[in-house]
Design a protein around this motif. Sequence first.
Motif, short mmCIF file in Angstrom:
data_model
loop_
_atom_site.label_atom_id
_atom_site.label_comp_id
_atom_site.label_asym_id
_atom_site.label_seq_id
_atom_site.Cartn_x
_atom_site.Cartn_y
_atom_site.Cartn_z
N UNK A 1 8.91 10.07 -2.60
CA UNK A 1 9.74 9.05 -1.97
C UNK A 1 8.92 8.28 -0.94
N UNK A 2 9.28 7.01 -0.80
CA UNK A 2 8.56 6.15 0.15
C UNK A 2 8.64 6.69 1.57
N UNK B 1 -2.16 9.80 1.97
CA UNK B 1 -2.33 10.99 1.12
C UNK B 1 -3.40 10.73 0.06
N UNK B 2 -4.02 11.79 -0.41
CA UNK B 2 -5.06 11.65 -1.44
C UNK B 2 -4.42 11.28 -2.76
N UNK C 1 0.84 -1.20 0.00
CA UNK C 1 0.00 0.00 0.00
C UNK C 1 0.88 1.26 0.00
N UNK C 2 1.88 1.28 0.86
CA UNK C 2 2.79 2.42 0.90
C UNK C 2 3.52 2.60 -0.43
N UNK C 3 3.98 1.50 -1.00
CA UNK C 3 4.70 1.57 -2.26
C UNK C 3 3.81 2.10 -3.38
N UNK C 4 2.55 1.66 -3.40
CA UNK C 4 1.64 2.12 -4.44
C UNK C 4 1.37 3.62 -4.31
#
Length: 231
Positions: free
Chosen positions: A215-216, A230-231, A204-207
């Motif tokens: 940046x991640x 974030x939106x 999810x974070x990577x997407x």
Amino acid sequence: MPDPQFAAGAAAERFAQLAVELHSTGGVDETVQAVVDFALQALDCSHAGVALSVSGRKLEIPAVTDPVVAEIYELQMNGGKGPLADSMRDRSTIIVSDVATDGRWPEWAEKVLGLGVRSVVDVPLATATGTVGVLGLYSVRPDAFGPDDVAIAHILARHASVAVATARSEQTLAQAVDARKLVGQAMGILMERYDLDGDRAFEVLRRYSQDTNRKLRDVAQDLIDTRKLPH
């Protein structure tokens, strides 16, 4: 006349002290500041400074002993010609015994003379992987730097090169560790809130990182600060 053996011993002791100081500094900026401060003590120069290469060929000026040095560097940082640019490109020491009569960079010389500088020595800060920057020494007197001064400048540059490379490596490692911690915290929030396993939380974070072109670690920091994706 001073005893040469005494002078050599004193110089060796001062360089040993510098090595200790550089080893104990907290980062790149502190490291190069210690270098230029030492240059004023050990060499017959009026001003000193260090320019470092970042992001390929871009330069930054982390430490100077006088605003005059920053002005001289800035003359050459955006494609301008001068000894700094040549020293960085060719990994060579450039000596300008008298700016008024040198003739190699007329436009640069005119502006530098207007700043009151007459002698310049630029020494590359080089490692096995490339040039990391340039140590610049400046004097308001012509013919200010003799062979001994240049030799000491080379020793100082070697100390500085290793210290800067080490400080950058440690800084990069610290940033990587910090990023991993932030991502781990953000994954924990997602796992708890949405009942996800670790692999799914990271995905999810990577997407979101890819979708927002950020940046991640920045996406992770936002999630930690706002508790929202974030939106």
